[in-house]
Scaffold this motif. Structure first.
Motif, PDB file in Angstrom:
ATOM      1  N   ASP A   1     -61.241 -33.033 -28.729  1.00 12.34           N
ATOM      2  CA  ASP A   1     -60.764 -32.706 -30.067  1.00 12.34           C
ATOM      3  C   ASP A   1     -59.680 -31.628 -30.039  1.00 12.34           C
ATOM      4  O   ASP A   1     -59.236 -31.172 -31.081  1.00 12.34           O
ATOM      5  CB  ASP A   1     -61.955 -32.215 -30.907  1.00 12.34           C
ATOM      6  CG  ASP A   1     -61.608 -32.077 -32.380  1.00 12.34           C
ATOM      7  OD1 ASP A   1     -60.796 -32.883 -32.864  1.00 12.34           O
ATOM      8  OD2 ASP A   1     -62.129 -31.149 -33.013  1.00 12.34           O
ATOM      9  N   ALA A   2     -59.241 -31.221 -28.876  1.00 13.14           N
ATOM     10  CA  ALA A   2     -58.283 -30.127 -28.757  1.00 13.14           C
ATOM     11  C   ALA A   2     -56.880 -30.577 -29.170  1.00 13.14           C
ATOM     12  O   ALA A   2     -56.529 -31.749 -29.019  1.00 13.14           O
ATOM     13  CB  ALA A   2     -58.256 -29.604 -27.319  1.00 13.14           C
ATOM     14  N   PRO A   3     -56.078 -29.656 -29.714  1.00 13.36           N
ATOM     15  CA  PRO A   3     -54.680 -29.994 -30.018  1.00 13.36           C
ATOM     16  C   PRO A   3     -53.942 -30.404 -28.752  1.00 13.36           C
ATOM     17  O   PRO A   3     -54.335 -30.045 -27.638  1.00 13.36           O
ATOM     18  CB  PRO A   3     -54.124 -28.684 -30.584  1.00 13.36           C
ATOM     19  CG  PRO A   3     -55.311 -27.882 -30.985  1.00 13.36           C
ATOM     20  CD  PRO A   3     -56.411 -28.268 -30.060  1.00 13.36           C
ATOM     21  N   ALA A   4     -52.874 -31.148 -28.924  1.00 12.91           N
ATOM     22  CA  ALA A   4     -52.084 -31.583 -27.770  1.00 12.91           C
ATOM     23  C   ALA A   4     -51.554 -30.374 -27.012  1.00 12.91           C
ATOM     24  O   ALA A   4     -51.193 -29.354 -27.615  1.00 12.91           O
ATOM     25  CB  ALA A   4     -50.921 -32.454 -28.244  1.00 12.91           C
ATOM     26  N   LYS A   5     -51.503 -30.502 -25.681  1.00 13.50           N
ATOM     27  CA  LYS A   5     -50.961 -29.414 -24.870  1.00 13.50           C
ATOM     28  C   LYS A   5     -49.476 -29.241 -25.145  1.00 13.50           C
ATOM     29  O   LYS A   5     -48.745 -30.208 -25.280  1.00 13.50           O
ATOM     30  CB  LYS A   5     -51.193 -29.684 -23.378  1.00 13.50           C
ATOM     31  CG  LYS A   5     -52.578 -29.264 -22.896  1.00 13.50           C
ATOM     32  CD  LYS A   5     -52.703 -29.401 -21.396  1.00 13.50           C
ATOM     33  CE  LYS A   5     -51.802 -28.435 -20.635  1.00 13.50           C
ATOM     34  NZ  LYS A   5     -52.146 -27.019 -20.875  1.00 13.50           N
ATOM     35  N   LYS A   6     -49.070 -27.988 -25.223  1.00 10.98           N
ATOM     36  CA  LYS A   6     -47.679 -27.668 -25.511  1.00 10.98           C
ATOM     37  C   LYS A   6     -46.913 -27.278 -24.256  1.00 10.98           C
ATOM     38  O   LYS A   6     -45.683 -27.328 -24.232  1.00 10.98           O
ATOM     39  CB  LYS A   6     -47.606 -26.538 -26.530  1.00 10.98           C
ATOM     40  CG  LYS A   6     -48.232 -26.887 -27.884  1.00 10.98           C
ATOM     41  CD  LYS A   6     -48.210 -25.687 -28.819  1.00 10.98           C
ATOM     42  CE  LYS A   6     -48.916 -25.985 -30.138  1.00 10.98           C
ATOM     43  NZ  LYS A   6     -48.182 -26.934 -30.979  1.00 10.98           N
ATOM     44  N   THR A   7     -47.614 -26.826 -23.211  1.00 11.05           N
ATOM     45  CA  THR A   7     -46.957 -26.362 -21.987  1.00 11.05           C
ATOM     46  C   THR A   7     -47.704 -26.863 -20.766  1.00 11.05           C
ATOM     47  O   THR A   7     -48.893 -27.208 -20.832  1.00 11.05           O
ATOM     48  CB  THR A   7     -46.914 -24.819 -21.934  1.00 11.05           C
ATOM     49  OG1 THR A   7     -48.261 -24.317 -21.921  1.00 11.05           O
ATOM     50  CG2 THR A   7     -46.181 -24.230 -23.117  1.00 11.05           C
ATOM     51  N   ALA A   8     -47.017 -26.856 -19.629  1.00 12.98           N
ATOM     52  CA  ALA A   8     -47.662 -27.146 -18.350  1.00 12.98           C
ATOM     53  C   ALA A   8     -48.579 -25.995 -17.977  1.00 12.98           C
ATOM     54  O   ALA A   8     -48.405 -24.860 -18.442  1.00 12.98           O
ATOM     55  CB  ALA A   8     -46.601 -27.354 -17.270  1.00 12.98           C
ATOM     56  N   ASP A   9     -49.569 -26.266 -17.145  1.00  9.46           N
ATOM     57  CA  ASP A   9     -50.525 -25.226 -16.754  1.00  9.46           C
ATOM     58  C   ASP A   9     -49.833 -24.038 -16.090  1.00  9.46           C
ATOM     59  O   ASP A   9     -50.293 -22.896 -16.206  1.00  9.46           O
ATOM     60  CB  ASP A   9     -51.564 -25.812 -15.801  1.00  9.46           C
ATOM     61  CG  ASP A   9     -52.507 -26.792 -16.499  1.00  9.46           C
ATOM     62  OD1 ASP A   9     -52.600 -26.729 -17.743  1.00  9.46           O
ATOM     63  OD2 ASP A   9     -53.125 -27.612 -15.802  1.00  9.46           O
ATOM     64  N   ALA A  10     -48.733 -24.301 -15.408  1.00 13.09           N
ATOM     65  CA  ALA A  10     -48.028 -23.230 -14.699  1.00 13.09           C
ATOM     66  C   ALA A  10     -47.112 -22.409 -15.601  1.00 13.09           C
ATOM     67  O   ALA A  10     -46.567 -21.389 -15.175  1.00 13.09           O
ATOM     68  CB  ALA A  10     -47.210 -23.821 -13.544  1.00 13.09           C
ATOM     69  N   ASN A  11     -46.942 -22.840 -16.848  1.00 13.79           N
ATOM     70  CA  ASN A  11     -46.032 -22.141 -17.762  1.00 13.79           C
ATOM     71  C   ASN A  11     -46.797 -21.154 -18.618  1.00 13.79           C
ATOM     72  O   ASN A  11     -47.496 -21.532 -19.560  1.00 13.79           O
ATOM     73  CB  ASN A  11     -45.299 -23.144 -18.652  1.00 13.79           C
ATOM     74  CG  ASN A  11     -44.370 -22.467 -19.655  1.00 13.79           C
ATOM     75  OD1 ASN A  11     -44.186 -21.255 -19.638  1.00 13.79           O
ATOM     76  ND2 ASN A  11     -43.762 -23.261 -20.532  1.00 13.79           N
TER      77      ASN A  11
ATOM     78  N   ALA B   1     -39.151 -26.212 -22.259  1.00 18.26           N
ATOM     79  CA  ALA B   1     -39.870 -24.940 -22.134  1.00 18.26           C
ATOM     80  C   ALA B   1     -40.372 -24.732 -20.715  1.00 18.26           C
ATOM     81  O   ALA B   1     -40.294 -23.620 -20.171  1.00 18.26           O
ATOM     82  CB  ALA B   1     -41.028 -24.894 -23.121  1.00 18.26           C
ATOM     83  N   ASN B   2     -40.878 -25.788 -20.102  1.00 13.87           N
ATOM     84  CA  ASN B   2     -41.372 -25.672 -18.734  1.00 13.87           C
ATOM     85  C   ASN B   2     -40.240 -25.390 -17.753  1.00 13.87           C
ATOM     86  O   ASN B   2     -40.407 -24.623 -16.789  1.00 13.87           O
ATOM     87  CB  ASN B   2     -42.103 -26.953 -18.323  1.00 13.87           C
ATOM     88  CG  ASN B   2     -43.392 -27.156 -19.108  1.00 13.87           C
ATOM     89  OD1 ASN B   2     -43.972 -26.202 -19.632  1.00 13.87           O
ATOM     90  ND2 ASN B   2     -43.846 -28.395 -19.196  1.00 13.87           N
ATOM     91  N   LEU B   3     -39.078 -26.001 -18.000  1.00 12.36           N
ATOM     92  CA  LEU B   3     -37.919 -25.740 -17.148  1.00 12.36           C
ATOM     93  C   LEU B   3     -37.503 -24.277 -17.243  1.00 12.36           C
ATOM     94  O   LEU B   3     -37.224 -23.623 -16.232  1.00 12.36           O
ATOM     95  CB  LEU B   3     -36.758 -26.650 -17.560  1.00 12.36           C
ATOM     96  CG  LEU B   3     -35.403 -26.389 -16.879  1.00 12.36           C
ATOM     97  CD1 LEU B   3     -35.512 -26.625 -15.376  1.00 12.36           C
ATOM     98  CD2 LEU B   3     -34.328 -27.279 -17.482  1.00 12.36           C
ATOM     99  N   LEU B   4     -37.462 -23.746 -18.461  1.00 12.62           N
ATOM    100  CA  LEU B   4     -37.110 -22.334 -18.645  1.00 12.62           C
ATOM    101  C   LEU B   4     -38.106 -21.435 -17.928  1.00 12.62           C
ATOM    102  O   LEU B   4     -37.727 -20.419 -17.328  1.00 12.62           O
ATOM    103  CB  LEU B   4     -37.062 -21.995 -20.135  1.00 12.62           C
ATOM    104  CG  LEU B   4     -35.869 -22.544 -20.920  1.00 12.62           C
ATOM    105  CD1 LEU B   4     -36.103 -22.382 -22.407  1.00 12.62           C
ATOM    106  CD2 LEU B   4     -34.585 -21.840 -20.505  1.00 12.62           C
ATOM    107  N   ALA B   5     -39.391 -21.788 -18.009  1.00 11.79           N
ATOM    108  CA  ALA B   5     -40.411 -20.982 -17.333  1.00 11.79           C
ATOM    109  C   ALA B   5     -40.217 -21.002 -15.820  1.00 11.79           C
ATOM    110  O   ALA B   5     -40.417 -19.986 -15.144  1.00 11.79           O
ATOM    111  CB  ALA B   5     -41.804 -21.482 -17.703  1.00 11.79           C
ATOM    112  N   ARG B   6     -39.829 -22.157 -15.280  1.00 10.20           N
ATOM    113  CA  ARG B   6     -39.569 -22.230 -13.839  1.00 10.20           C
ATOM    114  C   ARG B   6     -38.353 -21.397 -13.440  1.00 10.20           C
ATOM    115  O   ARG B   6     -38.253 -20.940 -12.300  1.00 10.20           O
ATOM    116  CB  ARG B   6     -39.377 -23.685 -13.407  1.00 10.20           C
ATOM    117  CG  ARG B   6     -40.660 -24.492 -13.390  1.00 10.20           C
ATOM    118  CD  ARG B   6     -40.511 -25.766 -12.587  1.00 10.20           C
ATOM    119  NE  ARG B   6     -39.549 -26.692 -13.192  1.00 10.20           N
ATOM    120  CZ  ARG B   6     -39.862 -27.605 -14.103  1.00 10.20           C
ATOM    121  NH1 ARG B   6     -41.117 -27.705 -14.542  1.00 10.20           N
ATOM    122  NH2 ARG B   6     -38.949 -28.422 -14.574  1.00 10.20           N
TER     123      ARG B   6
END
Length: 735
Positions: free
Chosen positions: A600-610, A563-568
């Motif tokens: 307690d937050a859910p795991a991050k799904k994307t990089a901050d830049a995405n 997903a991060n690659l596609l965003a880039r």
């Protein structure tokens, strides 16, 4: 809550519930074409699956008394007595449109006789063709079949467009740990949203079921295990193998369509479906031509098409499908459609449909690998929204998606229907696969390049890198997915021509085109729009077309890195000198993280830049921005504080013209401002009043945690303006 694991469904043994009666003679085969000639000893309707409710079309558009048309399907044990369906109106939806005006709510009960579509010694399919009048209010209709639990569906008011739920990829890829992903949990969220503000239709964008297991633990496993590609290509698809595949596809449909909470939604929310590759088998149509013509591919294409028509369209299938030991099915008839095989029809009944539902646009000739004609759809979704769904699988090859003559039929139909329906402001077009999407040609070039050849040789001889290559034609496994995309290099010309035809259609009929796409297992919003140099506001830009990408509602998403690659790769592309395209940066934060402390937050799904692609399960909601007849100004003013006058009733608020060097990955009109969790459309429950009288609100409901069996989601919203083409022309702007 119901167990998410698909329940085991043993094959039906007719001897347990039925008794034989005299068989007929037909085509020299006992009982051919006459059905199994058995009757139920229970005397009851023994249901194996259903009810499944479909929306078909509306008639009498533009008149004072339009009619809603649909169908209901049940699957029963063979020999079941012909069932009937009773239907009556329960009155207005509480809090719905026109709920205070229910003086005409007393609708008498009506009864519909079931029509048998298909029957063999293992099962029977019955269809009920139903119709109800549109009322001045949003109405609840209840239907009952035999001893089944009554079901309630909603029909919009005569002044209202349908509230749409859109989904795709409703199944799991082979090898997925279903329990780790909580099964089809997001359907619980769909039902929660439906209970608060009902959906009038749910559009399936393809892969409503995953049949890929047929090659892993099904009858195609011996074929898949053949290492020699030539032997695999020439492997016969005999009547015996057809029967085994037929049973596999049927049982898989029964199992999945009987799994809650998906099965619950099937009976309450009318469906409107187009298929994709997993409804047949992964990558169907996108492998090399000589391999796609292999008997096994032709055979399973026919079997999958049979059950696609029955379960997803409530239409009788062709009488026979391809087998290598039946000459008539190999050669086909004068039109190239599979011929009738008396052996397949032994103890089998298939209804001969006398006419097609007017919503279907039937292709002029069969596809290259499924010897049947494509089945695209056009219908109206209430007062101001039209829908078109392209069958992009029947005619697909590695180098084409649809025949040129099919495109002509589809666009001629849409243009004719829009000319007859001047109140329509939006055309929702379903393509299945995204069309405004990051380019991956660089990856195609790598996977197709000579550097892969040594690895392929090692794979062939020693099994090295086995996960990289598919079991069918030996190519890199990811290539069939890339070849499926409109952005693939071999589809580049077809894609560009399709967008240009949509632009011309939008301009000619002053209708906004919004495109639905699934397949890619992540959420995103793509858009086509006029190059900012032309200084055309989105509300008056017929080139502005959002591509709502919602996938998957059930299958697991790709890794975060993908997903991060596609965003880039989310560049601003130029379709031509006048048209640009890019993804909207709508994901201002990952789902659920604002409601938890850091620990307690859910795991991050994307990089901050995405902010453009979201690898999390999701579905979409599309609804009108205003109550019918309500004229409301936007709550969001243009960035410079000015408000342009409304024109032609299409927009109550017009955004400022884009700067020539604007970053179009960000908002380009008022409905996109604050897109994401802060947008008024994010909840999917309240009309925003944005984008003028005829605007649409769009919500992506994104799963917070796959461990949550209740399927809780967070919403991301934006709004789509109607098109004021006349207002633009009056300004003298060059088109």
């Amino acid at each position: 809550m119901a167990d998410h694991q698909p329940p085991a469904q043993p094959s039906v043994d007719p001897a347990e519930t039925t008794a034989p009666i005299a068989s007929g003679q037909h085509n020299g085969v006992q009982g051919a074409g006459q059905g199994p000639q058995i009757i139920s000893t229970s005397g009851q309707v023994d249901v194996l699956c259903g009810p499944l409710i479909n929306y078909k079309h509306m008639s009498g558009t533009g008149t004072a008394n339009p009619t809603w048309h649909g169908s209901v399907l049940i699957v029963t044990k063979p020999g079941t007595p012909t069932p009937s369906l009773s239907l009556h109106c329960l009155g207005a939806v509480p809090g719905g449109i026109g709920a205070s005006n229910t003086s005409d709510s007393s609708s008498g009960s009506r009864t519909y006789e079931g029509v048998k579509l298909y029957e063999d010694p293992g099962k029977a399919f019955f269809r009920f063709v139903i119709d109800v009048p549109f009322q001045a209010y949003e109405a609840q209709w209840e239907y009952t079949i035999a001893s089944l639990e009554p079901q309630i569906f909603m029909v919009p008011a005569i002044s209202q467009s349908m509230r749409i739920m859109f989904h795709s990829c409703n199944g799991f890829s082979v090898g997925t740990d279903v329990d780790a992903w909580s099964g089809p949990a997001l359907w619980n969220d769909v039902l929660r949203m439906h209970a608060q503000r009902p959906f009038h239709v749910m559009i399936g964008g393809g892969d409503q079921i995953y049949n890929d297991g047929v090659r892993v633990d099904g009858p195609l496993k011996p074929w898949t295990d053949i290492h020699n590609p030539r032997k695999r290509r020439d492997y016969p698809f005999t009547e015996k193998l057809r029967e085994e595949c037929d049973e596999y596809y049927f049982q898989n449909y029964i199992r999945w369509y009987g799994t809650a909470p998906f099965s619950t939604a099937n009976g309450k929310i009318p469906q409107l479906n187009i298929w994709d590759d997993h409804d047949i088998i992964d990558g169907f149509g996108s492998y090399t031509d000589h391999f796609m013509k292999a008997p096994v591919f032709r055979g399973i294409g026919g079997v999958a098409h049979k059950y696609y028509l029955l379960f997803q369209h409530h239409v009788a299938p062709p009488k026979s499908t391809f087998t290598t030991d039946a000459p008539k099915t190999v050669k086909g008839d004068t039109e190239g459609v599979v011929g009738t095989d008396a052996v397949q029809l032994k103890d089998t009944f298939v209804l001969e449909e006398t006419e097609e539902d007017p919503s279907y646009i039937i292709g002029g000739k069969p596809g290259p690998y499924v010897a049947e004609k494509s089945r695209s759809i056009y219908c109206q979704l209430g007062a101001r929204i039209a829908f078109a769904g392209l069958d992009a699988r029947i005619e697909r090859t590695r180098h084409q998606i649809n025949y040129p003559e099919t495109y002509k039929m589809i666009f001629d139909t849409i243009s004719r229907e829009l000319s007859a329906a001047p109140d329509v402001k939006h055309l929702v077009l379903l393509l299945g696969v995204p069309i405004a999407y990051p380019r991956l040609q660089w990856l195609e070039n790598i996977l197709s390049s000579p550097v892969i050849a040594p690895i392929r040789l090692l794979n062939k001889r020693f099994g090295i890198a086995g996960g990289l290559f598919n079991k069918f034609d030996g190519n890199v496994d990811l290539l069939d997915d890339l070849d499926d995309h409109y952005t693939a290099h071999q589809h580049k010309h077809e894609r560009k021509e399709l967008i240009h035809r949509l632009q011309e259609l939008s301009k000619q009929h002053s209708v906004r085109v919004s495109i639905l796409g699934g397949d890619v297992h992540l959420a995103a919003i793509g858009r086509f729009f006029s190059n900012p140099k032309q200084q055309i506001p989105a509300e008056r830009d017929y080139r502005y077309m959002p591509n709502i990408i919602s996938s998957a509602i059930t299958n697991k998403p790709p890794p975060q890195a993908v997903a991060n690659l596609l965003a880039r790769r989310n560049k601003i592309h130029h379709l031509d000198h006048e048209t640009d395209e890019t993804l909207l940066e709508i994901f201002d934060r990952d789902p659920g993280r604002a409601d938890h402390a850091n620990g307690d937050a859910p795991a991050k799904k994307t990089a901050d830049a995405n902010n453009a692609t979201m690898p999390s399960r999701n579905y979409a909601i599309i609804d009108e921005s205003h109550e019918p007849g309500q004229l409301a100004a936007s709550t969001l003013a243009p960035a410079d504080g000015t408000v342009a006058p409304a024109t032609n009733g299409a927009t109550a608020d017009v955004s400022n013209t884009l700067e020539k060097k604007a970053n179009t990955r960000h908002a380009i009109h008022n409905g996109e401002k604050d897109a994401g969790t802060k947008h008024p459309a994010a909840s999917g429950l309240h009309r925003t009043g944005l984008c003028g009288t005829y605007g649409l609100d769009v919500t992506l409901r994104v799963e917070i945690s796959p461990k949550d069996r209740e399927g809780k989601t967070e919403g991301y919203g934006f709004s789509v303006p109607a098109l004021d083409a006349k207002g633009h022309a009056q300004q003298g702007t060059h088109w």
